[in-house]
Structures are given as C-alpha cells and as structure tokens.
Design a protein around this motif. Sequence first.
Motif, short mmCIF file in Angstrom:
data_model
loop_
_atom_site.label_atom_id
_atom_site.label_comp_id
_atom_site.label_asym_id
_atom_site.label_seq_id
_atom_site.Cartn_x
_atom_site.Cartn_y
_atom_site.Cartn_z
N TYR A 86 0.84 -1.20 0.00
CA TYR A 86 0.00 0.00 0.00
C TYR A 86 0.87 1.25 0.00
CZ TYR A 86 -3.64 -3.28 1.33
OH TYR A 86 -4.50 -4.34 1.35
N LYS A 87 0.36 2.28 -0.66
CA LYS A 87 1.01 3.59 -0.63
C LYS A 87 0.29 4.43 0.42
CE LYS A 87 2.35 3.34 -5.35
NZ LYS A 87 3.33 3.80 -6.15
N VAL A 88 1.06 4.91 1.40
CA VAL A 88 0.51 5.69 2.50
C VAL A 88 1.05 7.11 2.41
CG1 VAL A 88 0.38 5.94 5.01
CG2 VAL A 88 0.36 3.66 3.98
N LYS A 89 0.14 8.07 2.46
CA LYS A 89 0.54 9.48 2.49
C LYS A 89 0.14 10.04 3.84
CE LYS A 89 -1.05 13.70 0.49
NZ LYS A 89 -1.76 14.33 -0.60
N LEU A 90 1.07 10.70 4.50
CA LEU A 90 0.82 11.36 5.78
C LEU A 90 0.95 12.86 5.58
CD1 LEU A 90 2.97 9.03 8.08
CD2 LEU A 90 0.51 8.88 7.62
N HIS A 102 4.95 6.92 1.88
CA HIS A 102 5.55 5.69 2.37
C HIS A 102 4.92 4.51 1.62
CE1 HIS A 102 6.90 8.06 5.89
NE2 HIS A 102 5.74 8.66 5.72
N THR A 103 5.66 3.45 1.51
CA THR A 103 5.13 2.20 0.98
C THR A 103 5.23 1.16 2.08
OG1 THR A 103 5.87 2.77 -1.25
CG2 THR A 103 5.38 0.45 -0.83
N TYR A 111 1.00 -3.04 13.55
CA TYR A 111 0.87 -1.76 14.23
C TYR A 111 1.88 -0.82 13.59
CZ TYR A 111 -2.25 -3.69 17.71
OH TYR A 111 -3.33 -4.25 18.33
N LEU A 112 1.40 0.32 13.10
CA LEU A 112 2.27 1.27 12.41
C LEU A 112 2.39 2.53 13.24
CD1 LEU A 112 0.67 -0.46 10.08
CD2 LEU A 112 2.04 0.99 8.65
N PRO A 118 9.00 18.43 12.76
CA PRO A 118 8.69 19.71 12.13
C PRO A 118 8.87 19.70 10.62
CG PRO A 118 10.73 19.83 13.39
CD PRO A 118 10.14 18.49 13.65
N ILE A 119 9.59 18.70 10.09
CA ILE A 119 9.79 18.69 8.63
C ILE A 119 9.51 17.34 7.98
CG2 ILE A 119 11.46 20.58 8.62
CD1 ILE A 119 13.67 18.42 8.42
N ASP A 120 9.12 16.31 8.77
CA ASP A 120 8.88 15.01 8.16
C ASP A 120 8.06 14.10 9.08
OD1 ASP A 120 10.61 14.33 10.17
OD2 ASP A 120 12.08 13.35 8.91
N HIS A 121 7.83 12.86 8.62
CA HIS A 121 7.16 11.82 9.40
C HIS A 121 7.99 10.55 9.31
CE1 HIS A 121 3.79 14.21 7.61
NE2 HIS A 121 3.41 14.23 8.86
N ASP A 122 7.97 9.77 10.36
CA ASP A 122 8.49 8.41 10.32
C ASP A 122 7.28 7.49 10.43
OD1 ASP A 122 11.22 8.99 10.17
OD2 ASP A 122 11.42 9.10 12.34
N LEU A 123 7.26 6.43 9.65
CA LEU A 123 6.22 5.41 9.73
C LEU A 123 6.92 4.07 9.84
CD1 LEU A 123 3.16 4.76 9.57
CD2 LEU A 123 3.46 4.53 7.09
N THR A 124 6.73 3.39 10.97
CA THR A 124 7.45 2.17 11.26
C THR A 124 6.48 1.07 11.66
OG1 THR A 124 9.25 3.54 12.15
CG2 THR A 124 9.34 1.19 12.64
N ILE A 125 6.61 -0.10 11.05
CA ILE A 125 5.80 -1.25 11.44
C ILE A 125 6.42 -1.85 12.69
CG2 ILE A 125 5.00 -3.55 10.79
CD1 ILE A 125 4.92 -2.59 7.89
N LYS A 126 5.57 -2.05 13.72
CA LYS A 126 6.05 -2.55 15.01
C LYS A 126 5.10 -3.62 15.53
CE LYS A 126 8.59 1.33 16.56
NZ LYS A 126 9.45 1.50 17.66
N ASP A 127 5.54 -4.31 16.56
CA ASP A 127 4.64 -5.17 17.33
C ASP A 127 3.76 -4.25 18.17
OD1 ASP A 127 5.73 -7.54 16.37
OD2 ASP A 127 7.27 -7.56 17.92
N LYS A 128 2.64 -4.78 18.64
CA LYS A 128 1.77 -3.98 19.51
C LYS A 128 2.56 -3.61 20.76
CE LYS A 128 -2.59 -4.05 22.02
NZ LYS A 128 -3.77 -4.85 22.40
#
Length: 142
Positions: A86-90, A102-103, A111-112, A118-128
């Motif tokens: 999936y393509k995710v836009k934040l 993000h892809t 769990y993401l 202030p200038i970006d986002h991090d998107l990380t797949i994690k365990d609960k």
Amino acid sequence: MPMKNIALILISFLLYSCATLPPRQAVQLPSQDITTQAPQGKNRVVFFNDSGFLNYFPVQITIDGKYMGQIRKREYMQLFLPKGTYKVKLLHNDLFSIKSNHTINITDNSYLEIKSGPIDHDLTIKDKPSNFDADFRYAYWE
C-alpha cells in the motif's frame, strides 16, 4: 520598524502552525474496538500517533489515494486490509504543510507507529506496544 515586522511574521507562522487540519470526509471505518476480530482474509492494521512532546498536530492518513481520517497524538485508527503493498501518504500542518509518502507491505496484523517532526514523518511497522491499551485511545467514536 524592521524588528516589529519580523516579530509579526513569526507570530503569524506560529498561529498558522497551531491551526487544525480542515475536516474531510473519511471512508467508513470499521469498529475501533481493538479486540474486534479481523474479518476473514484481512489483517488488523493499526496506525498510532506516538509523536514527541511538541507535536500535537493531527496527522491525516491517506492509503492508495483514499483519505482514511486523521489522528492526533496518542490516538489510533484501526483498519482491516488484505495482504499486499500500500502507498501511505501522511500530512500535518506545522510551520508548513508537511507531507510524506511511504510504501508498506502488509503480511500480517500490524501496528504502524507515526512520529511527526517539524519537517517530516516516520512510519514504522512494530509489534503492539505493551502499554498500548493504557496509552492510546481511538480517534473515531462510534
């Protein structure tokens, strides 16, 4: 006089950065009860906003071009998605409109974690996270 203008510009930026994102029509979300069973053939996908101390700005989530909704700090949004990429836009408003793409590859319940800066986002797949139920609440009330 120039100092006064600079102060006015800085105050304007600060006020703009505190503005919330305009409400948009989101897709119909499934139950946000985290104990809800995932439908057959789908995986639980939970986006949760674990941004730092100063980042209270709501983050808009769009998946494959469909606006899902927005979550604030310490909130989550639960979706049920089939396996796939999936393509995710934040997006959030800070001093400026901050967008990131993000892809993600969903192969199981996920769990993401979203961390906004202030200038970006991090998107990380994690365990609960072990403290998830105590620390986060769902963003949409049924």
